[in-house]
Design a protein around this motif. Structure first.
Motif, PDB file in Angstrom:
ATOM      1  N   SER A   1      29.271  24.171 -25.313  1.00  0.00           N
ATOM      2  CA  SER A   1      28.298  24.994 -26.027  1.00  0.00           C
ATOM      3  C   SER A   1      28.840  26.404 -26.201  1.00  0.00           C
ATOM      4  O   SER A   1      29.985  26.696 -25.849  1.00  0.00           O
TER       5      SER A   1
ATOM      6  N   ARG B   1      30.219  21.093 -37.922  1.00  0.00           N
ATOM      7  CA  ARG B   1      31.234  21.329 -36.881  1.00  0.00           C
ATOM      8  C   ARG B   1      31.279  20.177 -35.878  1.00  0.00           C
ATOM      9  O   ARG B   1      32.348  19.643 -35.582  1.00  0.00           O
ATOM     10  N   SER B   2      30.098  19.830 -35.351  1.00  0.00           N
ATOM     11  CA  SER B   2      30.090  18.751 -34.355  1.00  0.00           C
ATOM     12  C   SER B   2      30.439  17.424 -35.016  1.00  0.00           C
ATOM     13  O   SER B   2      31.047  16.544 -34.394  1.00  0.00           O
TER      14      SER B   2
ATOM     15  N   LEU C   1      34.232  17.134 -35.112  1.00  0.00           N
ATOM     16  CA  LEU C   1      34.731  16.739 -33.793  1.00  0.00           C
ATOM     17  C   LEU C   1      34.426  15.270 -33.526  1.00  0.00           C
ATOM     18  O   LEU C   1      35.263  14.543 -32.977  1.00  0.00           O
ATOM     19  N   ARG C   2      33.235  14.840 -33.945  1.00  0.00           N
ATOM     20  CA  ARG C   2      32.841  13.438 -33.756  1.00  0.00           C
ATOM     21  C   ARG C   2      33.779  12.515 -34.526  1.00  0.00           C
ATOM     22  O   ARG C   2      34.174  11.444 -34.032  1.00  0.00           O
TER      23      ARG C   2
ATOM     24  N   HIS D   1      25.420  10.160 -31.901  1.00  0.00           N
ATOM     25  CA  HIS D   1      24.889  11.455 -32.325  1.00  0.00           C
ATOM     26  C   HIS D   1      23.373  11.399 -32.476  1.00  0.00           C
ATOM     27  O   HIS D   1      22.771  10.320 -32.569  1.00  0.00           O
TER      28      HIS D   1
ATOM     29  N   ASP E   1      26.927  13.768 -29.287  1.00  0.00           N
ATOM     30  CA  ASP E   1      26.734  14.887 -30.210  1.00  0.00           C
ATOM     31  C   ASP E   1      25.236  15.132 -30.343  1.00  0.00           C
ATOM     32  O   ASP E   1      24.535  14.407 -31.052  1.00  0.00           O
TER      33      ASP E   1
ATOM     34  N   HIS F   1      23.924  17.808 -31.629  1.00  0.00           N
ATOM     35  CA  HIS F   1      23.731  18.826 -32.655  1.00  0.00           C
ATOM     36  C   HIS F   1      23.721  18.222 -34.064  1.00  0.00           C
ATOM     37  O   HIS F   1      22.836  18.495 -34.859  1.00  0.00           O
ATOM     38  N   ASN F   2      24.738  17.436 -34.383  1.00  0.00           N
ATOM     39  CA  ASN F   2      24.836  16.731 -35.657  1.00  0.00           C
ATOM     40  C   ASN F   2      24.820  17.693 -36.846  1.00  0.00           C
ATOM     41  O   ASN F   2      23.961  17.625 -37.732  1.00  0.00           O
TER      42      ASN F   2
ATOM     43  N   TYR G   1      39.585  20.358 -30.471  1.00  0.00           N
ATOM     44  CA  TYR G   1      39.694  18.923 -30.209  1.00  0.00           C
ATOM     45  C   TYR G   1      40.843  18.626 -29.255  1.00  0.00           C
ATOM     46  O   TYR G   1      40.692  17.838 -28.309  1.00  0.00           O
TER      47      TYR G   1
ATOM     48  N   ILE H   1      27.827  17.726 -26.653  1.00  0.00           N
ATOM     49  CA  ILE H   1      28.046  18.805 -27.610  1.00  0.00           C
ATOM     50  C   ILE H   1      26.711  19.339 -28.115  1.00  0.00           C
ATOM     51  O   ILE H   1      25.900  18.583 -28.638  1.00  0.00           O
ATOM     52  N   ARG H   2      26.470  20.631 -27.908  1.00  0.00           N
ATOM     53  CA  ARG H   2      25.290  21.280 -28.505  1.00  0.00           C
ATOM     54  C   ARG H   2      25.561  22.763 -28.653  1.00  0.00           C
ATOM     55  O   ARG H   2      25.674  23.484 -27.666  1.00  0.00           O
TER      56      ARG H   2
END
Length: 356
Positions: free
Chosen positions: A41, A96-97, A100-101, A113, A90, A92-93, A77, A10-11
């Protein structure tokens, strides 16, 4: 029946940040060819991953519209769960991410992450008693995530998204044309998202003038799309015959990457174009004002020797360049002379003649 290992990466974020994922994902794919990798992405990032490796696929998510808010993320999701991922990275952290995490953690997936080293960043940009230390690069932070997931990457193997000879110039409009043996192709990307990262326009014009004087056979390709570019680039092209407004002749990101792969050098700010050129193994001379390479955002395989920045007590004042100048004069940028930039570019370029 045990499912084949399948990693969700995820990014989201801006183009430059997403581009920095490419070398790590490629290296992961090469070292673990039996593992499936899906990069989640924003839609515009697809050209960076579509042909990266046989076991890498891309999944677009419009998080500002279709998957906006908690309801949209829940819908995303459900779409992701259907892909039967076994691991989630993850990179991005953000909220939003992170949401999802959280959903994946509840589902007992293997999830890790990115660590952003916020404390060290604060020390780097502190107004007093700065800590001038190199932070882990974004690439290392990404590698650490995969290592914690159980996929350590011993030796990242990425060089370029293209073969050694570069991308296929025949796929570009005739206005680009073939590259002649005596020509230097210089890319210039003079703008960035924030004022603290943009070299003054009138001074960049002097850089172009000096480069043309020193390299009369050079072609100068101006990269970037936006309101500033639309105003400045036509003016430069009218004044300097060797200048080409890339955005006016190329439509797609993939075309720009092909062109970048044939540049002898890219001159860029701390911006997305630095990272895009880095993905094509093109050397980049990068100009740093309010920001600093120590924050970890230098392009892939780029050399600190090719960076330009002034030693000022107030610099860096920002990790991303968005903060207004406390001095009010942007001395970190105005203090960099055009000659300093031309010298760095010249150190990379080798003058060519028709006889060569």
């Amino acid at each position: 029946m045990k499912h084949k290992q399948h990693i969700l990466v995820i990014r989201f974020s801006a183009l430059g940040d997403i581009a920095m994922v490419v070398p790590v994902v490629y290296s992961l794919a090469m070292q673990y060819p039996d593992v499936r990798i899906t990069v989640l992405s924003r839609p515009f990032a697809r050209p960076l991953f579509d042909d990266l490796a046989p076991n890498v696929s891309f999944m677009a998510a419009d998080i500002k519209d279709e998957y906006h808010g908690v309801r949209g993320l829940n819908s995303l999701y459900r779409r992701l769960v259907a892909k039967q991922f076994t691991h989630v990275a993850d990179l991005h952290n953000v909220l939003r991410s992170g949401y999802l995490r959280l959903r994946f953690n509840i589902g007992r997936f293997r999830v890790e992450h990115i660590e952003k080293h916020r404390r060290q960043r604060r020390h780097l940009v502190a107004h007093k008693k700065k800590s001038y230390e190199q932070l882990p690069t974004s690439f290392q932070n990404y590698l650490d995530v995969f290592s914690r997931l159980g996929f350590p990457i011993a030796h990242p193997s990425f060089r370029s998204i293209f073969p050694p000879e570069g991308g296929n110039l025949n796929l570009l409009p005739a206005a680009v044309g073939p590259k002649r043996s005596w020509e230097q192709w210089i890319g210039i990307a003079p703008f960035a998202a924030h004022q603290g990262k943009v070299y003054p326009v009138e001074m960049m014009e002097q850089v172009i003038e000096q480069l043309i004087s020193q390299y009369p056979k050079a072609r100068i390709f101006l990269f970037g799309r936006g309101q500033q570019e639309d105003v400045v680039f036509p003016r430069w092209c009218q004044r300097f015959a060797p200048c080409v407004h890339v955005g006016s002749i190329l439509e797609a990101m993939h075309q720009e990457l092909i062109l970048m792969s044939h540049l002898d050098v890219m001159l860029s700010m701390d911006s997305a174009n630095m990272h895009m050129a880095s993905l094509t193994a093109t050397p980049v001379v990068s100009v740093w004002g309010a920001t600093h390479p120590y924050a970890g955002f230098l392009g892939w395989n780029q050399s600190m020797q090719n960076t330009i920045g002034l030693d000022l007590s107030c610099r860096p004042c920002s990790i991303y360049g968005q903060k207004p100048c406390k001095r009010g004069d942007y001395a970190c940028l105005y203090g960099i002379t055009p000659a300093m930039i031309v010298e760095k570019v010249s150190a990379i370029l080798t003058p060519k003649t028709p006889e060569q």
